[in-house]
Write an enzyme that holds these catalytic residues in place. Sequence first.
Site, PDB file in Angstrom:
ATOM      1  CG  ASN A   1      -1.842   1.144   1.314  1.00  0.00           C
ATOM      2  OD1 ASN A   1      -1.450   2.275   1.057  1.00  0.00           O
ATOM      3  ND2 ASN A   1      -3.086   0.897   1.681  1.00  0.00           N
TER       4      ASN A   1
ATOM      5  CG  HIS B   1       0.678   6.251   4.816  1.00  0.00           C
ATOM      6  ND1 HIS B   1      -0.277   7.237   5.054  1.00  0.00           N
ATOM      7  CD2 HIS B   1       0.138   5.101   5.260  1.00  0.00           C
ATOM      8  CE1 HIS B   1      -1.317   6.681   5.648  1.00  0.00           C
ATOM      9  NE2 HIS B   1      -1.094   5.390   5.778  1.00  0.00           N
TER      10      HIS B   1
ATOM     11  CG  HIS C   1      -8.317   4.126   0.980  1.00  0.00           C
ATOM     12  ND1 HIS C   1      -8.492   4.034   2.338  1.00  0.00           N
ATOM     13  CD2 HIS C   1      -9.522   4.475   0.470  1.00  0.00           C
ATOM     14  CE1 HIS C   1      -9.755   4.316   2.641  1.00  0.00           C
ATOM     15  NE2 HIS C   1     -10.396   4.605   1.514  1.00  0.00           N
TER      16      HIS C   1
ATOM     17  NE  ARG D   1      -9.463   8.418   4.418  1.00  0.00           N
ATOM     18  CZ  ARG D   1      -9.710   7.538   5.390  1.00  0.00           C
ATOM     19  NH1 ARG D   1      -8.946   6.471   5.529  1.00  0.00           N
ATOM     20  NH2 ARG D   1     -10.684   7.712   6.238  1.00  0.00           N
TER      21      ARG D   1
ATOM     22  NE  ARG E   1      -7.753  11.448   5.583  1.00  0.00           N
ATOM     23  CZ  ARG E   1      -8.305  10.835   6.633  1.00  0.00           C
ATOM     24  NH1 ARG E   1      -7.586   9.965   7.333  1.00  0.00           N
ATOM     25  NH2 ARG E   1      -9.530  11.084   6.988  1.00  0.00           N
TER      26      ARG E   1
ATOM     27  CD  GLU F   1      -7.049  -0.252   0.928  1.00  0.00           C
ATOM     28  OE1 GLU F   1      -7.148   0.819   1.553  1.00  0.00           O
ATOM     29  OE2 GLU F   1      -6.297  -1.159   1.274  1.00  0.00           O
TER      30      GLU F   1
ATOM     31  CB  THR G   1      -9.630   1.749   7.225  1.00  0.00           C
ATOM     32  OG1 THR G   1      -9.225   2.481   6.075  1.00  0.00           O
ATOM     33  CG2 THR G   1     -10.969   1.121   6.969  1.00  0.00           C
TER      34      THR G   1
ATOM     35  CD  GLU H   1      -7.219  -6.322   2.946  1.00  0.00           C
ATOM     36  OE1 GLU H   1      -7.220  -6.344   1.697  1.00  0.00           O
ATOM     37  OE2 GLU H   1      -6.569  -5.505   3.620  1.00  0.00           O
TER      38      GLU H   1
ATOM     39  CG  HIS I   1      -5.579  -1.611   9.198  1.00  0.00           C
ATOM     40  ND1 HIS I   1      -5.075  -0.936  10.281  1.00  0.00           N
ATOM     41  CD2 HIS I   1      -6.160  -0.672   8.417  1.00  0.00           C
ATOM     42  CE1 HIS I   1      -5.359   0.345  10.163  1.00  0.00           C
ATOM     43  NE2 HIS I   1      -6.007   0.542   9.030  1.00  0.00           N
TER      44      HIS I   1
HETATM   45  N1  PXP Z   1      -6.000  -3.132   4.018  1.00  0.00           N
HETATM   46  C1  PXP Z   1      -6.950  -2.162   4.045  1.00  0.00           C
HETATM   47  C2  PXP Z   1      -8.315  -2.499   3.591  1.00  0.00           C
HETATM   48  C3  PXP Z   1      -6.626  -0.862   4.466  1.00  0.00           C
HETATM   49  O1  PXP Z   1      -7.573   0.091   4.492  1.00  0.00           O
HETATM   50  C4  PXP Z   1      -5.301  -0.565   4.835  1.00  0.00           C
HETATM   51  C5  PXP Z   1      -4.928   0.822   5.223  1.00  0.00           C
HETATM   52  O2  PXP Z   1      -5.119   1.676   4.166  1.00  0.00           O
HETATM   53  C6  PXP Z   1      -4.349  -1.603   4.767  1.00  0.00           C
HETATM   54  C7  PXP Z   1      -4.739  -2.891   4.384  1.00  0.00           C
HETATM   55  C8  PXP Z   1      -2.911  -1.382   5.115  1.00  0.00           C
HETATM   56  O3  PXP Z   1      -2.795  -1.009   6.445  1.00  0.00           O
HETATM   57  P1  PXP Z   1      -1.402  -0.452   6.967  1.00  0.00           P
HETATM   58  O4  PXP Z   1      -1.119   0.796   6.197  1.00  0.00           O
HETATM   59  O5  PXP Z   1      -1.646  -0.230   8.403  1.00  0.00           O
HETATM   60  O6  PXP Z   1      -0.382  -1.522   6.681  1.00  0.00           O
END
Ligand code: PXP
Length: 247
Positions: free
Chosen positions: A10, A13, A46, A48, A52, A73, A104, A154, A197
């Site tokens: 992901n 960030h 994602h 959003r 952001r 996402e 999330t 998921e 997550h």
């Molecule tokens: N899976 C989903 C559905 C998420 O919303 C997120 C966060 O955007 C992640 C996985 C990844 O989480 P993390 O950034 O905490 O590894």
Amino acid sequence: MTRDLRLGVNIDHVATLRNARGGALPDPVRAALLAEAAGADGITAHLREDRRHIRDEDIAGLMAAIKTPLNFEMAATAEMQKIALSHRPHAACIVPERREERTTEGGLDVAGDEARLAEFIAPLRDAGIRVSMFIAADPQQIAAAARIGAPVIELHTGAYCDYHAEGEMEAHKAELSRLIAGAKQAADLGLEVHMGHGLNYETVTPIAAIKEVRELNIGHFLIGEAVFTGLSAAIGEMRRLMEEARA
Ligand code: PXP
């Protein structure tokens, strides 16, 4: 090559960091390409509602540039459905979204919104997008996800990771048991199981060892670790731990 356990990286960030300065750098598409080269099996982003981190043009840029599947996402809104249908990413993970949350925070309430969500995901599935529902490891939510015809779920590992970070090991173990049971229930219902997550080098091993799990989506920790070791090394180490757990 399709791996037994895939890693979706992901890159949200990287965009968070870019947006902190308002310019074009660091570029999330560049991070995605580097992640692929380092062993990511897919890229997750994602978009959003408040934009952001990831922006609309990032999704277009990722679709054009990456070679691995994009896992988009999105909240279950008409706007996001339209965007997904215009890009047709490989996968769409439906997540709950509240403006005031930092990330999330919980799973989607599929059981409480079954008819609407069934109707919402139908056009995405018809467009060939692999739909997953981001839910807690709750038997009712898993059963509801199967009933609405989602091919993938998921499971939210946030609570499992939070308890670990807080040193609440009994609660952490109880969450792990729920995730293991949830993965089994889902696989028995014919669902493909993903998890994600909050995962890091310490929390990933027991999750990667759950044989029903086919994909992990990991972001925040890897991007943070990249500050110290570089993104390639961070992804390489995560992949190594996943493979070790699987073996
Ligand atoms: N899976 C989903 C559905 C998420 O919303 C997120 C966060 O955007 C992640 C996985 C990844 O989480 P993390 O950034 O905490 O590894």
